[in-house]
Design a protein around this motif. Structure first.
Motif, PDB file in Angstrom:
ATOM      1  N   ALA A  69      -6.164  -1.734  -6.447  1.00 30.16           N
ATOM      2  CA  ALA A  69      -7.178  -0.816  -5.930  1.00 30.16           C
ATOM      3  C   ALA A  69      -6.537   0.511  -5.564  1.00 30.16           C
ATOM      4  CB  ALA A  69      -7.866  -1.419  -4.707  1.00 30.16           C
ATOM      5  N   PHE A  70      -7.398   1.522  -5.453  1.00 25.25           N
ATOM      6  CA  PHE A  70      -6.962   2.832  -4.978  1.00 25.25           C
ATOM      7  C   PHE A  70      -7.911   3.269  -3.879  1.00 25.25           C
ATOM      8  CE2 PHE A  70      -6.674   7.444  -4.943  1.00 25.25           C
ATOM      9  CZ  PHE A  70      -5.304   7.614  -4.889  1.00 25.25           C
ATOM     10  N   ASP A  71      -7.361   3.673  -2.744  1.00 28.04           N
ATOM     11  CA  ASP A  71      -8.156   4.153  -1.613  1.00 28.04           C
ATOM     12  C   ASP A  71      -8.122   5.681  -1.624  1.00 28.04           C
ATOM     13  OD1 ASP A  71      -9.389   4.747   0.765  1.00 28.04           O
ATOM     14  OD2 ASP A  71      -8.158   3.395   1.980  1.00 28.04           O
ATOM     15  N   PRO A  72      -9.217   6.327  -2.066  1.00 31.96           N
ATOM     16  CA  PRO A  72      -9.189   7.787  -2.165  1.00 31.96           C
ATOM     17  C   PRO A  72      -9.142   8.478  -0.802  1.00 31.96           C
ATOM     18  CG  PRO A  72     -11.365   6.954  -2.729  1.00 31.96           C
ATOM     19  CD  PRO A  72     -10.481   5.773  -2.540  1.00 31.96           C
ATOM     20  N   ARG A  73      -9.648   7.822   0.226  1.00 34.69           N
ATOM     21  CA  ARG A  73      -9.649   8.427   1.558  1.00 34.69           C
ATOM     22  C   ARG A  73      -8.220   8.503   2.110  1.00 34.69           C
ATOM     23  NH1 ARG A  73     -10.347   5.439   5.857  1.00 34.69           N
ATOM     24  NH2 ARG A  73     -11.445   3.851   4.687  1.00 34.69           N
ATOM     25  N   LYS A  74      -7.465   7.426   1.961  1.00 35.86           N
ATOM     26  CA  LYS A  74      -6.082   7.396   2.441  1.00 35.86           C
ATOM     27  C   LYS A  74      -5.084   7.854   1.389  1.00 35.86           C
ATOM     28  CE  LYS A  74      -6.608   3.536   5.636  1.00 35.86           C
ATOM     29  NZ  LYS A  74      -6.119   2.175   5.938  1.00 35.86           N
ATOM     30  N   ARG A  75      -5.543   8.011   0.145  1.00 36.82           N
ATOM     31  CA  ARG A  75      -4.675   8.358  -0.988  1.00 36.82           C
ATOM     32  C   ARG A  75      -3.551   7.332  -1.127  1.00 36.82           C
ATOM     33  NH1 ARG A  75      -5.997  11.205  -4.838  1.00 36.82           N
ATOM     34  NH2 ARG A  75      -3.932  11.975  -5.181  1.00 36.82           N
ATOM     35  N   GLU A  76      -3.944   6.028  -1.117  1.00 37.80           N
ATOM     36  CA  GLU A  76      -3.000   4.937  -1.254  1.00 37.80           C
ATOM     37  C   GLU A  76      -3.369   4.065  -2.439  1.00 37.80           C
ATOM     38  OE1 GLU A  76      -1.574   3.899   3.293  1.00 37.80           O
ATOM     39  OE2 GLU A  76      -3.171   2.715   2.376  1.00 37.80           O
ATOM     40  N   ALA A  77      -2.344   3.623  -3.147  1.00 39.55           N
ATOM     41  CA  ALA A  77      -2.527   2.653  -4.221  1.00 39.55           C
ATOM     42  C   ALA A  77      -2.098   1.289  -3.693  1.00 39.55           C
ATOM     43  CB  ALA A  77      -1.687   3.031  -5.433  1.00 39.55           C
ATOM     44  N   ALA A 117       0.879  -1.167   0.000  1.00 40.44           N
ATOM     45  CA  ALA A 117       0.000   0.000   0.000  1.00 40.44           C
ATOM     46  C   ALA A 117       0.916   1.215   0.000  1.00 40.44           C
ATOM     47  CB  ALA A 117      -0.913  -0.003   1.218  1.00 40.44           C
ATOM     48  N   LEU A 118       0.973   1.902  -1.148  1.00 37.81           N
ATOM     49  CA  LEU A 118       1.916   3.007  -1.313  1.00 37.81           C
ATOM     50  C   LEU A 118       1.193   4.334  -1.417  1.00 37.81           C
ATOM     51  CD1 LEU A 118       4.292   1.484  -4.012  1.00 37.81           C
ATOM     52  CD2 LEU A 118       4.632   1.548  -1.553  1.00 37.81           C
ATOM     53  N   LYS A 119       1.714   5.314  -0.710  1.00 40.40           N
ATOM     54  CA  LYS A 119       1.233   6.682  -0.869  1.00 40.40           C
ATOM     55  C   LYS A 119       1.974   7.317  -2.044  1.00 40.40           C
ATOM     56  CE  LYS A 119      -0.253   7.514   3.823  1.00 40.40           C
ATOM     57  NZ  LYS A 119      -1.658   7.450   3.532  1.00 40.40           N
ATOM     58  N   LYS A 120       1.502   8.467  -2.480  1.00 40.56           N
ATOM     59  CA  LYS A 120       2.105   9.142  -3.629  1.00 40.56           C
ATOM     60  C   LYS A 120       3.592   9.393  -3.375  1.00 40.56           C
ATOM     61  CE  LYS A 120       1.872  13.207  -6.455  1.00 40.56           C
ATOM     62  NZ  LYS A 120       1.306  14.499  -6.699  1.00 40.56           N
ATOM     63  N   ASP A 121       4.416   9.067  -4.372  1.00 36.33           N
ATOM     64  CA  ASP A 121       5.869   9.252  -4.361  1.00 36.33           C
ATOM     65  C   ASP A 121       6.590   8.454  -3.282  1.00 36.33           C
ATOM     66  OD1 ASP A 121       6.137  10.908  -6.615  1.00 36.33           O
ATOM     67  OD2 ASP A 121       5.436  12.621  -5.441  1.00 36.33           O
ATOM     68  N   THR A 141       2.951   8.385  -9.127  1.00 34.57           N
ATOM     69  CA  THR A 141       2.975   9.842  -9.019  1.00 34.57           C
ATOM     70  C   THR A 141       1.632  10.502  -9.284  1.00 34.57           C
ATOM     71  OG1 THR A 141       3.663  10.027 -11.315  1.00 34.57           O
ATOM     72  CG2 THR A 141       5.397  10.016  -9.654  1.00 34.57           C
ATOM     73  N   LEU A 142       0.743   9.823 -10.002  1.00 30.15           N
ATOM     74  CA  LEU A 142      -0.528  10.460 -10.352  1.00 30.15           C
ATOM     75  C   LEU A 142      -1.627   9.413 -10.471  1.00 30.15           C
ATOM     76  CD1 LEU A 142      -2.013  13.077 -11.366  1.00 30.15           C
ATOM     77  CD2 LEU A 142      -1.364  12.384 -13.668  1.00 30.15           C
ATOM     78  N   TYR A 143      -2.792   9.728  -9.884  1.00 29.71           N
ATOM     79  CA  TYR A 143      -3.982   8.903 -10.061  1.00 29.71           C
ATOM     80  C   TYR A 143      -5.061   9.821 -10.606  1.00 29.71           C
ATOM     81  CZ  TYR A 143      -7.930   5.859  -9.161  1.00 29.71           C
ATOM     82  OH  TYR A 143      -9.048   5.090  -9.307  1.00 29.71           O
ATOM     83  N   LYS A 144      -5.462   9.583 -11.844  1.00 30.68           N
ATOM     84  CA  LYS A 144      -6.441  10.454 -12.499  1.00 30.68           C
ATOM     85  C   LYS A 144      -7.322   9.615 -13.409  1.00 30.68           C
ATOM     86  CE  LYS A 144      -7.652  14.750 -13.513  1.00 30.68           C
ATOM     87  NZ  LYS A 144      -8.229  15.652 -12.556  1.00 30.68           N
ATOM     88  N   ASN A 145      -8.624   9.807 -13.350  1.00 33.57           N
ATOM     89  CA  ASN A 145      -9.594   9.114 -14.204  1.00 33.57           C
ATOM     90  C   ASN A 145      -9.430   7.595 -14.157  1.00 33.57           C
ATOM     91  OD1 ASN A 145     -10.642  11.588 -15.003  1.00 33.57           O
ATOM     92  ND2 ASN A 145      -9.274  11.725 -16.751  1.00 33.57           N
ATOM     93  N   GLY A 146      -9.116   7.076 -12.983  1.00 35.66           N
ATOM     94  CA  GLY A 146      -8.988   5.634 -12.821  1.00 35.66           C
ATOM     95  C   GLY A 146      -7.652   5.069 -13.248  1.00 35.66           C
ATOM     96  N   GLY A 147      -6.736   5.915 -13.720  1.00 36.61           N
ATOM     97  CA  GLY A 147      -5.422   5.447 -14.157  1.00 36.61           C
ATOM     98  C   GLY A 147      -4.334   5.826 -13.165  1.00 36.61           C
ATOM     99  N   LEU A 148      -3.403   4.925 -12.964  1.00 39.71           N
ATOM    100  CA  LEU A 148      -2.298   5.139 -12.032  1.00 39.71           C
ATOM    101  C   LEU A 148      -1.003   5.223 -12.832  1.00 39.71           C
ATOM    102  CD1 LEU A 148      -1.738   5.108  -8.861  1.00 39.71           C
ATOM    103  CD2 LEU A 148      -0.948   2.780  -9.260  1.00 39.71           C
ATOM    104  N   VAL A 149      -0.321   6.363 -12.751  1.00 38.42           N
ATOM    105  CA  VAL A 149       0.960   6.547 -13.429  1.00 38.42           C
ATOM    106  C   VAL A 149       2.054   6.077 -12.476  1.00 38.42           C
ATOM    107  CG1 VAL A 149       2.573   8.193 -14.453  1.00 38.42           C
ATOM    108  CG2 VAL A 149       0.106   8.497 -14.754  1.00 38.42           C
ATOM    109  N   MET A 150       2.792   5.073 -12.913  1.00 36.47           N
ATOM    110  CA  MET A 150       3.861   4.512 -12.090  1.00 36.47           C
ATOM    111  C   MET A 150       5.219   4.810 -12.708  1.00 36.47           C
ATOM    112  SD  MET A 150       2.539   0.837 -10.734  1.00 36.47           S
ATOM    113  CE  MET A 150       4.002   0.728  -9.730  1.00 36.47           C
ATOM    114  N   HIS A 151       6.235   4.797 -11.867  1.00 37.76           N
ATOM    115  CA  HIS A 151       7.624   4.898 -12.290  1.00 37.76           C
ATOM    116  C   HIS A 151       8.318   3.653 -11.766  1.00 37.76           C
ATOM    117  CE1 HIS A 151       7.470   9.090 -13.691  1.00 37.76           C
ATOM    118  NE2 HIS A 151       6.505   9.178 -12.805  1.00 37.76           N
ATOM    119  N   VAL A 152       8.898   2.878 -12.683  1.00 38.00           N
ATOM    120  CA  VAL A 152       9.534   1.609 -12.341  1.00 38.00           C
ATOM    121  C   VAL A 152      10.983   1.671 -12.817  1.00 38.00           C
ATOM    122  CG1 VAL A 152       9.473  -0.892 -12.667  1.00 38.00           C
ATOM    123  CG2 VAL A 152       7.332   0.395 -12.615  1.00 38.00           C
TER     124      VAL A 152
END
Length: 145
Positions: free
Chosen positions: A117-125, A34-38, A59-70
């Protein structure tokens, strides 16, 4: 006649369900993050007397999409993942197949990063990491901070 069909369906469902107890049994390693932004997750994978480094974050969660850096051993990727099937996972080949491999050894060991999943309340992916290795190479990982 309908009674026989019902019994046959019941018995076949029991037989099919018997082998499907754990969906992660085909994987040599499985973990959930469970990761928070950055927030960077570091993983060390030791295989074939070599140490590999895997790091990932989002780094970004928008319109159901999660932008990851690997980052895997200096190779950088930026996948866009969704929770829907076929768009939720990113595959990383851990190392290439040797040139002298037989045709039966089609798959190399690999890791999957799966956005679940994405938890909008905790802002965790929530991201699952699954690793599959073959018999010739044993893969270990150490979960970083």
């Amino acid at each position: 006649m309908s009674r026989a069909v019902a019994v046959l369906l019941f018995v076949s469902s029991l037989l099919l369900g018997a082998g499907a107890n754990d969906p992660n049994e085909a994987w040599s390693h499985y973990d959930t993050f469970a990761l928070k932004k950055d927030q960077v997750q570091h993983v060390r994978i030791d295989a074939n007397e070599k140490s590999h480094r895997l790091a990932f974050r989002w780094t970004l969660y928008k319109n159901g999409g999660l932008v990851m850096h690997v980052d895997y051993d200096g190779h950088r990727f930026q996948p866009l993942l969704y929770t829907g099937y076929k768009r939720n996972a990113f595959r990383i080949d851990l190392f290439s197949r040797p040139n002298d491999a037989t045709p039966m050894q089609l798959e190399t060991p690999f890791a999957l990063l799966i956005f679940t999943a994405f938890d909008p309340r905790k802002r965790e992916a929530h991201i699952d990491m699954k690793i599959r290795s073959d018999e010739a190479s044993e893969v270990f990982y150490v979960k970083g901070k």
